[in-house]
Design an enzyme around this catalytic site. Structure first.
Site, PDB file in Angstrom:
ATOM      1  N   ILE A 235      25.474  -9.270  36.709  1.00  0.00           N
ATOM      2  CA  ILE A 235      25.779  -7.788  36.310  1.00  0.00           C
ATOM      3  C   ILE A 235      24.848  -7.873  35.383  1.00  0.00           C
ATOM      4  CG2 ILE A 235      27.470  -6.941  35.242  1.00  0.00           C
ATOM      5  CD1 ILE A 235      29.529  -8.306  37.384  1.00  0.00           C
ATOM      6  N   GLY A 236      24.875  -8.870  34.082  1.00  0.00           N
ATOM      7  CA  GLY A 236      23.705  -8.545  32.815  1.00  0.00           C
ATOM      8  C   GLY A 236      22.538  -8.479  32.882  1.00  0.00           C
TER       9      GLY A 236
ATOM     10  N   SER B 112      37.451  -8.740  32.451  1.00  0.00           N
ATOM     11  CA  SER B 112      38.320  -8.352  33.797  1.00  0.00           C
ATOM     12  C   SER B 112      39.385  -7.850  34.332  1.00  0.00           C
ATOM     13  CB  SER B 112      37.543  -9.735  34.611  1.00  0.00           C
ATOM     14  OG  SER B 112      38.274  -9.975  35.335  1.00  0.00           O
TER      15      SER B 112
ATOM     16  N   TYR C  40      40.232 -18.565  31.629  1.00  0.00           N
ATOM     17  CA  TYR C  40      39.383 -17.471  31.534  1.00  0.00           C
ATOM     18  C   TYR C  40      40.253 -15.796  31.669  1.00  0.00           C
ATOM     19  CZ  TYR C  40      36.253 -13.486  34.579  1.00  0.00           C
ATOM     20  OH  TYR C  40      35.616 -12.778  34.621  1.00  0.00           O
TER      21      TYR C  40
HETATM   22  N1  LIG Z   1      31.220 -11.056  39.715  1.00  0.00           N
HETATM   23  C1  LIG Z   1      32.372 -10.234  39.200  1.00  0.00           C
HETATM   24  O1  LIG Z   1      33.220  -9.677  40.695  1.00  0.00           O
HETATM   25  C2  LIG Z   1      33.187 -10.344  38.293  1.00  0.00           C
HETATM   26  C3  LIG Z   1      34.299  -9.912  38.039  1.00  0.00           C
HETATM   27  C4  LIG Z   1      34.966  -9.696  36.976  1.00  0.00           C
HETATM   28  C5  LIG Z   1      34.881  -9.560  35.828  1.00  0.00           C
HETATM   29  N2  LIG Z   1      32.884 -10.499  35.990  1.00  0.00           N
HETATM   30  C6  LIG Z   1      32.670 -10.075  34.539  1.00  0.00           C
HETATM   31  O2  LIG Z   1      31.166  -9.904  34.643  1.00  0.00           O
HETATM   32  C7  LIG Z   1      30.754 -10.240  33.398  1.00  0.00           C
HETATM   33  C8  LIG Z   1      29.192 -10.871  34.328  1.00  0.00           C
HETATM   34  O3  LIG Z   1      29.599 -11.911  34.997  1.00  0.00           O
HETATM   35  P1  LIG Z   1      28.393 -12.225  36.600  1.00  0.00           P
HETATM   36  O4  LIG Z   1      29.957 -11.807  37.769  1.00  0.00           O
HETATM   37  O5  LIG Z   1      26.897 -11.144  36.589  1.00  0.00           O
HETATM   38  O6  LIG Z   1      28.592 -13.428  36.598  1.00  0.00           O
HETATM   39  P2  LIG Z   1      26.741 -14.088  36.915  1.00  0.00           P
HETATM   40  O7  LIG Z   1      25.796 -13.812  36.912  1.00  0.00           O
HETATM   41  O8  LIG Z   1      27.426 -16.078  36.392  1.00  0.00           O
HETATM   42  O9  LIG Z   1      26.369 -14.066  35.011  1.00  0.00           O
HETATM   43  C9  LIG Z   1      27.179 -14.628  33.966  1.00  0.00           C
HETATM   44  C10 LIG Z   1      25.912 -14.709  33.014  1.00  0.00           C
HETATM   45  O10 LIG Z   1      26.555 -15.891  31.389  1.00  0.00           O
HETATM   46  C11 LIG Z   1      25.605 -16.614  31.274  1.00  0.00           C
HETATM   47  N3  LIG Z   1      26.073 -17.252  30.497  1.00  0.00           N
HETATM   48  C12 LIG Z   1      27.350 -18.976  31.058  1.00  0.00           C
HETATM   49  N4  LIG Z   1      27.564 -19.286  29.557  1.00  0.00           N
HETATM   50  C13 LIG Z   1      26.404 -18.992  28.325  1.00  0.00           C
HETATM   51  C14 LIG Z   1      26.747 -19.520  27.351  1.00  0.00           C
HETATM   52  N5  LIG Z   1      27.561 -20.651  26.940  1.00  0.00           N
HETATM   53  N6  LIG Z   1      25.294 -18.532  26.598  1.00  0.00           N
HETATM   54  C15 LIG Z   1      25.122 -17.871  26.768  1.00  0.00           C
HETATM   55  N7  LIG Z   1      25.555 -17.302  28.398  1.00  0.00           N
HETATM   56  C16 LIG Z   1      25.892 -18.109  29.159  1.00  0.00           C
HETATM   57  C17 LIG Z   1      24.766 -17.032  32.490  1.00  0.00           C
HETATM   58  O11 LIG Z   1      23.812 -17.752  31.912  1.00  0.00           O
HETATM   59  P3  LIG Z   1      23.401 -19.639  33.036  1.00  0.00           P
HETATM   60  O12 LIG Z   1      22.813 -18.186  34.517  1.00  0.00           O
HETATM   61  O13 LIG Z   1      22.673 -20.028  31.987  1.00  0.00           O
HETATM   62  O14 LIG Z   1      24.937 -19.630  32.980  1.00  0.00           O
HETATM   63  C18 LIG Z   1      24.970 -15.924  33.054  1.00  0.00           C
HETATM   64  O15 LIG Z   1      23.739 -15.179  32.739  1.00  0.00           O
HETATM   65  C19 LIG Z   1      30.789 -11.718  32.775  1.00  0.00           C
HETATM   66  O16 LIG Z   1      31.939 -11.118  31.777  1.00  0.00           O
HETATM   67  C20 LIG Z   1      31.360 -12.174  33.818  1.00  0.00           C
HETATM   68  O17 LIG Z   1      32.999 -12.489  33.861  1.00  0.00           O
HETATM   69  C21 LIG Z   1      32.107 -10.100  36.916  1.00  0.00           C
END
Ligand SMILES: NC(=O)c1ccc[n+]([C@@H]2O[C@H](COP(=O)([O-])OP(=O)(O)OC[C@H]3O[C@@H](n4cnc5c(N)ncnc54)[C@H](OP(=O)(O)O)[C@@H]3O)[C@@H](O)[C@H]2O)c1
Length: 350
Positions: A133-134, A257, A290
């Site tokens: 998402i980021g 979330s 979480y």
């Molecule tokens: N996907 C879903 O269904 C969903 C649902 C509800 C909420 N969310 C929220 O959406 C947001 C984005 O999640 P996503 O689904 O896009 O997951 P994702 O692809 O795993 O992205 C998470 C990002 O956070 C980074 N990260 C992890 N540990 C870190 C640290 N110590 N310092 C800096 N960066 C760090 C990761 O970097 P690395 O690549 O280096 O690990 C990755 O770029 C999160 O806040 C998640 O809780 C997602």
């Protein structure tokens, strides 16, 4: 000219050419109107297309808007020392979005949401922007002209993300900076390095997270899911608060979330127990950690909004959608299976 395309500014369709006798003008606040010299009348709608339009963005550097004795707006080009009644921004008009209100649904992408926006004077920081998402958020902001900083813990992955956006549009203003939310020292260093750039900060997206990680302590002695998902961001906002205030109107977006609903912070005696936030190994359950961190993000966002909104900094918490296929599931095979099964039915990144 990808940014212009995505910002809806590339519309040079000849259907926009005016019939003889018509002239295009603008009001002081950038709305386009049409004057008919034969009938001596004016109207908001384009005589051929019926569309309403407005100018996008600010006047070019060196230009100023003035009003003559008859109340008509004219423009002074201080660099070339000339005046004109033609608004230079008319080269970049966009359709009046209010005419056709947009409907957003589960198929709406970040690019759809931003369509028609010129963000070329905005600075955006997004944590964890190298994936999921980021990354999509960073890409969409950058393709709309914003200066985007990807705040990531891994230099190589961050560089690849920057490269992918620049490949899509070579003029995209994107850069990577190192930020490891599992280290308060790294957060501080990131904030100092950012401040040294003397940039404004209009949008801070606190997006990074981990989920289903085994228990471990960070270098600060705190449980890592809590620190990465919440406390690191809390500290980041504190460190950048003065820049945000100085850049107002600005906003902070805490990515939370829906799962924040499935927990609370009350201890056995029913009162808020802060010790629950960074539990010892024996009391740790990754999903609960979480959820609690995400609840903290919602509470933090509400309080931050209460404190900063009088200074023009608004704060929101957002739930991006359920089971969106990203790399968030990577720590547990069961979640990987679940995300894969749900993938055809859930929102995608693009
Ligand atoms: N996907 C879903 O269904 C969903 C649902 C509800 C909420 N969310 C929220 O959406 C947001 C984005 O999640 P996503 O689904 O896009 O997951 P994702 O692809 O795993 O992205 C998470 C990002 O956070 C980074 N990260 C992890 N540990 C870190 C640290 N110590 N310092 C800096 N960066 C760090 C990761 O970097 P690395 O690549 O280096 O690990 C990755 O770029 C999160 O806040 C998640 O809780 C997602």
């Amino acid at each position: 000219m990808a940014a212009l395309k995505y910002a809806g500014l590339d519309d040079t369709d000849s259907e926009d050419e005016l019939p003889p006798g018509w002239e295009e003008r603008t009001t002081k606040d950038g709305w386009v109107y049409y004057a008919n010299h034969d009938d001596m009348k004016t109207q908001w709608e384009h005589p051929k297309t019926g569309k309403k339009r407005r100018c996008a963005g600010d006047l070019p550097y060196g230009w100023e808007q003035e009003t003559d004795d008859k109340g008509q707006v004219f423009y002074v080009d201080h660099i070339n020392k000339r005046t004109t009644y033609f608004d230079p921004r008319q080269a970049f008009t966009v359709e009046d979005m209010q005419q056709k209100p947009k409907r957003y649904d589960s198929n709406t992408t970040a690019l759809d949401i931003l369509q028609g926006r010129d963000l070329s004077d905005r600075v955006v920081v997004i944590t964890g922007a190298n994936s999921g998402i980021g990354f999509e958020t960073a890409r969409s902001f950058a393709l709309h002209g914003a200066h985007v900083i990807l705040a990531c813990r891994n230099k190589t992955r961050a560089g690849e993300a920057v490269g992918a956006i620049q490949q899509e549009w070579h003029k995209a203003q994107v850069e990577a900076m190192i930020l490891d939310l599992a280290s308060l020292r790294s957060v501080k260093e990131f904030a100092e390095a950012f401040k040294a750039k003397n940039l404004a900060l209009h949008i801070l997206v606190c997006n990074a997270a981990v989920c289903w990680e085994p228990w471990k302590l960070t270098e600060d002695g705190l449980e890592s899911t809590f620190q990465i998902c919440h406390l690191g961001h809390f500290y980041l906002v504190q460190c950048l608060q003065d820049v945000l205030r100085g850049s107002a109107p600005a906003r902070v977006v805490m990515v939370s979330s829906e799962s924040h609903r499935f927990t609370d912070l009350a201890g056995s005696c029913g009162k808020v127990d802060l010790a629950l936030l960074s539990p010892p190994k024996k009391d740790y359950w990754s999903m609960l950690a979480y959820n609690r961190a995400k609840l903290c993000n919602v509470l933090f966002s509400n309080e931050l909004h209460r404190r900063l909104s009088p200074s023009g900094v608004c704060c929101n918490a957002v739930h991006p959608g359920n089971l969106m296929y990203s790399s968030i599931h990577r720590n547990w095979w069961l979640m990987t299976l679940l995300f894969n099964l749900a993938r055809p039915f859930t929102k995608s990144m693009l």
